[in-house]
Motif scaffolding. Structure first.
Motif, PDB file in Angstrom:
ATOM      1  N   PHE A 103       0.663  -1.230   0.120  1.00 33.16           N
ATOM      2  CA  PHE A 103       0.308   0.151  -0.004  1.00 33.16           C
ATOM      3  C   PHE A 103       0.911   1.547  -0.177  1.00 33.16           C
ATOM      4  O   PHE A 103       1.494   1.689   0.532  1.00 33.16           O
ATOM      5  CB  PHE A 103      -0.401   0.409   1.571  1.00 33.16           C
ATOM      6  N   GLU A 104       0.830   1.788  -0.778  1.00 36.48           N
ATOM      7  CA  GLU A 104       1.396   3.572  -0.813  1.00 36.48           C
ATOM      8  C   GLU A 104       1.055   4.643  -0.009  1.00 36.48           C
ATOM      9  O   GLU A 104      -0.611   4.817  -0.827  1.00 36.48           O
ATOM     10  CB  GLU A 104       1.358   3.409  -2.580  1.00 36.48           C
ATOM     11  N   PRO A 105       1.293   5.499  -0.108  1.00 38.50           N
ATOM     12  CA  PRO A 105       2.733   5.345   0.368  1.00 38.50           C
ATOM     13  C   PRO A 105       3.384   4.241   1.192  1.00 38.50           C
ATOM     14  O   PRO A 105       2.650   4.077   1.869  1.00 38.50           O
ATOM     15  CB  PRO A 105       3.099   6.992   0.991  1.00 38.50           C
ATOM     16  N   ALA A 106       4.550   4.196   0.766  1.00 42.17           N
ATOM     17  CA  ALA A 106       4.707   2.196   1.596  1.00 42.17           C
ATOM     18  C   ALA A 106       6.004   2.714   2.072  1.00 42.17           C
ATOM     19  O   ALA A 106       7.295   3.733   1.804  1.00 42.17           O
ATOM     20  CB  ALA A 106       5.100   1.585   0.559  1.00 42.17           C
ATOM     21  N   TYR A 107       6.817   2.939   3.179  1.00 44.10           N
ATOM     22  CA  TYR A 107       8.064   2.393   3.597  1.00 44.10           C
ATOM     23  C   TYR A 107       8.915   2.468   2.190  1.00 44.10           C
ATOM     24  O   TYR A 107       8.773   1.316   1.386  1.00 44.10           O
ATOM     25  CB  TYR A 107       7.990   1.553   4.731  1.00 44.10           C
ATOM     26  N   ASP A 108      10.515   2.697   2.345  1.00 47.41           N
ATOM     27  CA  ASP A 108      11.083   2.177   1.468  1.00 47.41           C
ATOM     28  C   ASP A 108      11.969   1.505   1.606  1.00 47.41           C
ATOM     29  O   ASP A 108      11.945   0.473   0.219  1.00 47.41           O
ATOM     30  CB  ASP A 108      12.073   3.575   1.050  1.00 47.41           C
TER      31      ASP A 108
ATOM     32  N   PRO B 123       0.792   1.374  13.247  1.00 47.78           N
ATOM     33  CA  PRO B 123       0.441   2.579  12.746  1.00 47.78           C
ATOM     34  C   PRO B 123       1.477   2.570  11.650  1.00 47.78           C
ATOM     35  O   PRO B 123       2.500   2.223  11.384  1.00 47.78           O
ATOM     36  CB  PRO B 123       1.243   3.484  13.667  1.00 47.78           C
ATOM     37  N   HIS B 124       1.484   3.433  10.414  1.00 53.63           N
ATOM     38  CA  HIS B 124       1.871   3.486   9.576  1.00 53.63           C
ATOM     39  C   HIS B 124       2.991   4.944   8.682  1.00 53.63           C
ATOM     40  O   HIS B 124       2.606   5.427   9.722  1.00 53.63           O
ATOM     41  CB  HIS B 124       0.763   4.026   8.383  1.00 53.63           C
ATOM     42  N   ASN B 125       4.048   4.423   8.508  1.00 60.34           N
ATOM     43  CA  ASN B 125       4.923   5.374   8.487  1.00 60.34           C
ATOM     44  C   ASN B 125       5.065   5.453   6.624  1.00 60.34           C
ATOM     45  O   ASN B 125       4.728   4.156   6.198  1.00 60.34           O
ATOM     46  CB  ASN B 125       6.442   4.198   8.858  1.00 60.34           C
ATOM     47  N   PRO B 126       4.619   6.185   6.287  1.00 59.86           N
ATOM     48  CA  PRO B 126       4.641   8.001   6.595  1.00 59.86           C
ATOM     49  C   PRO B 126       3.960   8.752   7.267  1.00 59.86           C
ATOM     50  O   PRO B 126       4.081  10.286   7.765  1.00 59.86           O
ATOM     51  CB  PRO B 126       5.601   8.343   5.251  1.00 59.86           C
ATOM     52  N   SER B 127       1.755   8.000   6.975  1.00 60.97           N
ATOM     53  CA  SER B 127       1.303   8.948   7.398  1.00 60.97           C
ATOM     54  C   SER B 127       0.842   8.677   8.988  1.00 60.97           C
ATOM     55  O   SER B 127       0.378   9.844   9.193  1.00 60.97           O
ATOM     56  CB  SER B 127       0.209   7.922   6.592  1.00 60.97           C
ATOM     57  N   GLY B 128       1.363   8.207   9.422  1.00 62.24           N
ATOM     58  CA  GLY B 128       1.217   8.633  10.362  1.00 62.24           C
ATOM     59  C   GLY B 128      -0.084   8.328  11.236  1.00 62.24           C
ATOM     60  O   GLY B 128      -1.131   8.347  13.123  1.00 62.24           O
ATOM     61  N   THR B 129      -0.669   7.317   9.975  1.00 65.19           N
ATOM     62  CA  THR B 129      -2.952   6.600  10.689  1.00 65.19           C
ATOM     63  C   THR B 129      -2.199   4.799  11.407  1.00 65.19           C
ATOM     64  O   THR B 129      -1.425   4.521  10.616  1.00 65.19           O
ATOM     65  CB  THR B 129      -3.529   6.584   9.538  1.00 65.19           C
TER      66      THR B 129
END
Ligand code: PMP
Ligand code: GLN
Length: 380
Positions: A116-121, A167-173
């Protein structure tokens, strides 16, 4: 020499780039995710005790048993799930290795992996270097939610893995109970492994519970959970993480793990095992970071940035559409070079580089650092 790159599109990670730029311009660094304060003195003393006490040879391949036992306790404590320390828990060199090893152990050339994007690199290159095909689904913006109907449509007979992050990096959700239930239904009975990146598991705010895959029995039976102590103990440089999975999956994981790293730094594992006997280390962490989040929000309330929701992690997205029309990368570079504040442009985490005017700021910083950063943000 004549060789073809296995990762032709991969450059240097954005975290390395932005931290280097911050150093070069003497900028406040809220880009790469790491605390600017030290970890607990007690942890350092414990480490010193184990290094001087002679625990300096190889740890067992699976990880030091006392640490695996602590992790089993943590999971039972937090998610009411049982993972056996002998056969279902492995200590890794950070979550990065746990994710890579999970992919290398199960993905063959041509297998499809949904991310799922944005996705951790690290996800995409880890899949591609192993010959997997990335099927990227964009999270719905605003909110960064998963459209489960799209996921259903994206699953084919070639889908071997789905990688989630909450919890999601980078969105903080954060994902909600309903998301995990949807995922559980979608993969039930299918030959699909779920890899759940839960490195920010103890940083969920506003009284909500972390939705670990471990809470969902059926889902957990076909999942690998990856976590990291870097965030939990304020020591990202230790690079110690862990992976949990049912026995049969873990056996395959360890086949690769033993030839990738064999084992992980021994005395530090033992220090961690002792340190985690105090469960408040992880149970209270969300208070600590929620206070920082709230302080950061209060400090920048006078600015022209608009704040995105932040329900977990130590990252906050700010929207600069009231300030500039520049692309997020241009804006982030200018903010670093001209204003002395480094942040991460959000589009770099997505293959279609959406321009939503968002920058990611890490608030795992001392109050004075956040105050200096906010002073700059409020002048823009
Ligand atoms: N996954 C996510 C979502 C991360 O943010 C990070 C980095 N902090 C990692 C994995 C890698 O963790 P580690 O530093 O333990 O390898
Ligand atoms: N996870 C950290 C971040 O998102 C960075 C880790 C790294 O530099 N590889 O900022």
């Amino acid at each position: 020499m004549d060789f073809t790159s296995k990762l032709p599109h991969v450059g240097t990670s954005i975290f390395t780039v932005m931290s280097a730029l911050a150093r070069e311009h003497n900028a406040i660094n809220l880009s790469q995710g790491f605390p600017d304060f030290n970890c607990d003195k007690k942890l350092i003393e414990l480490t010193a005790g184990f290094t001087s006490g002679g625990f300096n040879q190889y740890a067992p391949m699976q990880g030091a048993l006392p640490l695996r036992e602590q992790i089993a306790g943590l999971i039972q404590n937090c998610y009411q799930a049982i993972y056996h320390p002998d056969s279902e828990i492995t200590i890794t060199a950070g979550a990065t290795q746990g994710i890579y090893t999970s992919i290398a152990a199960f993905i063959r050339p041509g297998d499809e992996v949904i991310i799922f994007e944005p996705a951790y690199d690290s996800y995409r290159p880890a899949i591609e270097v192993n010959g997997g095909i990335v099927k990227a689904i964009a999270l719905d913006y605003p909110g960064f939610t998963i459209n489960w109907a799209t996921v259903k449509k994206t699953i084919t007979h070639k889908t071997r893995m789905i990688l989630i992050n909450t919890p999601h990096n980078p969105s903080g959700t954060t994902l909600a109970e309903n998301d995990l239930k949807e995922l559980e239904k979608l993969v039930a009975g299918k030959n699909i492994i779920v890899v759940s990146d839960e490195v920010y598991e103890h940083m969920v705010f506003d009284g909500n519970a972390h939705q670990s895959v471990a809470r969902y029995k059926q889902l957990a039976s076909q999942s690998i959970i990856v976590s990291s102590f870097g965030k939990t103990i304020h020591a990202t440089g230790w690079k110690i993480g862990y992976v949990t999975a049912p026995k049969a999956i873990m056996e395959e994981f360890r086949k690769v793990h033993q030839f990738l790293v064999f084992s992980v730094n021994h005395p530090f594992q033992l220090a961690l095992a002792d340190y985690l006997k105090d469960s408040s280390v992880y149970l209270q962490l969300h208070h600590f970071y929620q206070t920082k989040r709230d302080y950061f929000r209060q400090l920048i309330s006078c600015s022209r940035f608009t704040m995105e929701p932040c329900t977990g992690t130590y990252f906050h997205l700010l929207n600069y559409k009231n300030i500039s029309d520049e692309s997020d990368t241009e804006f982030a570079l200018r903010l670093t070079k001209e204003k002395g504040l480094a942040a991460i442009p959000l589009s770099v985490f997505s293959s279609n580089k959406p321009q939503n005017h968002l920058l990611r700021f890490c608030f795992a910083k001392k109050e004075e650092t956040l105050e200096r950063a906010a002073e700059i943000l409020c002048t823009l």
